[in-house]
Structure formats: C-alpha cells, structure tokens
Design an enzyme around this catalytic site. Structure first.
Site, PDB file in Angstrom:
ATOM      1  N   SER A   1      10.762  34.009  66.160  1.00  0.00           N
ATOM      2  CA  SER A   1      10.651  33.369  64.853  1.00  0.00           C
ATOM      3  C   SER A   1      11.994  33.466  64.143  1.00  0.00           C
ATOM      4  O   SER A   1      12.751  34.411  64.357  1.00  0.00           O
ATOM      5  CB  SER A   1       9.565  34.060  64.019  1.00  0.00           C
ATOM      6  N   ASP A   2      12.270  32.477  63.319  1.00  0.00           N
ATOM      7  CA  ASP A   2      13.504  32.493  62.541  1.00  0.00           C
ATOM      8  C   ASP A   2      13.293  31.719  61.254  1.00  0.00           C
ATOM      9  O   ASP A   2      12.432  30.842  61.185  1.00  0.00           O
ATOM     10  CB  ASP A   2      14.665  31.878  63.329  1.00  0.00           C
ATOM     11  N   GLN A   3      14.087  32.069  60.249  1.00  0.00           N
ATOM     12  CA  GLN A   3      13.974  31.390  58.964  1.00  0.00           C
ATOM     13  C   GLN A   3      15.349  31.024  58.426  1.00  0.00           C
ATOM     14  O   GLN A   3      16.282  31.820  58.479  1.00  0.00           O
ATOM     15  CB  GLN A   3      13.269  32.286  57.948  1.00  0.00           C
TER      16      GLN A   3
END
Length: 191
Positions: A68-70
């Site tokens: 996951s990344d933001q």
C-alpha cells in the site's frame, strides 16, 4: 493456509491491519520511492503499492502480500511526507484553505498464483485556513512528519480540516480496509 504479509514499515498500516484480528507478518520492502519524471500523484501511489508487494514476494511462498502507498495532490503539486518540522510548516502553509486529493493504493499479491488485485482509493480533504500559531501548536503536539500532507486525521490533525470526503476513512490513514477486506474475501479468507 496462506500467510498474510504486510509489505510496509508503517506503524499506521500495521495498526489498521491488526483490526482484522488475523495473524500477519510484517516485512519492510525498502524501495526507492522517488517519483518518476512527469509521474502524477495517483500513478506514483499505484506503482509504489505494486512495487512493495512484488519486492517482498520472493521472501514468502504461498502468501498474500499487502502493498500500500499514499500520495496526495493539491493544485497539480505532489504532496509527500514532510519528514521535518520545517517542511511540515511549509506544507501546511501551502495547504491552508485548499482542497487536496489523497490517493491510497492497494495491491494484494497471491504469491502462489502470482495474481494481484489492485485499486486506488481517492479521498478529498479540505484544509481550514491555518495561521502560524495553529500550525506550530499542532506540529509540536502531533509531530506528523511521516504523514502525507502533514496531517493525522485519526488524531489531533482533524482540527486542521474543514471536511473530508471519501468512501473509506481508513484509506486516509493509509490502508483502505474496506477494499482490502473484499480482496481477502476474494482469496477465500473469512474475516
């Protein structure tokens, strides 16, 4: 049974995933998160979530790897983690009174089948008009230097915001649990 692995060094993602009450391993992918030339915030987030999952995959056979990344974007400017107090001050001064779109990407890789489920969850955030006193007070109390947009919406950072708009509040914290629960169910897991 497939082992669940969180491909992340983020304590926020670890806390969020623990809400599912399932055993999981954590493995830091240690990837270069530098944006590619001309890359948009949404594309960066999507690419990095995928890279994290695939980087950890060789270490875990018969597993479900969660990457996951933001990232965020405001007025066509990419908003990243500030990492320092000075950068956080500048970031909050820039974001004051503006709308930012946060992009939280998710990649669930099944290392047994080599199939990946992927998505990006958008979240709109409107920052209040912030003065220097509010910015300094908030940063000294919360120290959100490893948070995109210098805000921890799950904590004191909520006072900086006029509104948030999105389908999954956990996406804004860093791991979209609604989408992830659906992906895990697609893999046959009962939560």
């Amino acid at each position: 049974m497939l082992t669940i692995v969180l491909a992340s060094s983020s304590p926020y993602r670890r806390e969020l995933l623990s809400r599912f009450k399932l055993p999981f391993d954590v493995f830091s992918p240690d990837i270069d998160e530098t944006p590619h030339r001309g890359e948009k915030a949404k594309d960066i987030s999507f690419r990095l979530a995928r890279e994290k999952a695939f980087k950890v995959a060789p270490h875990y056979a018969n597993s479900l790897i969660i990457g996951s990344d933001q990232t965020a974007e405001c007025q066509n400017q990419i908003i990243e983690k500030p990492n320092t107090h000075e950068n956080a001050v500048k970031q909050l001064q820039f974001l004051s009174g503006k709308i930012a779109t946060f992009y939280t990407s998710l990649c669930l890789l099944n290392t047994k089948t080599q199939q990946a489920q992927e998505c990006v969850v958008d979240f709109e955030v409107k920052y209040k008009k912030l003065n220097q006193k509010i910015i300094e007070s908030y940063l000294l109390k919360e120290q959100p230097y490893n948070c995109v947009g210098s805000v921890m919406s799950e904590g004191l950072g909520i006072i900086l915001l006029e509104y948030i708009k999105g389908e999954d509040p956990t996406a804004l914290i860093g791991l979209p649990l609604i989408k992830l629960s659906n992906m895990l169910e697609n893999e046959g897991l009962v939560l």
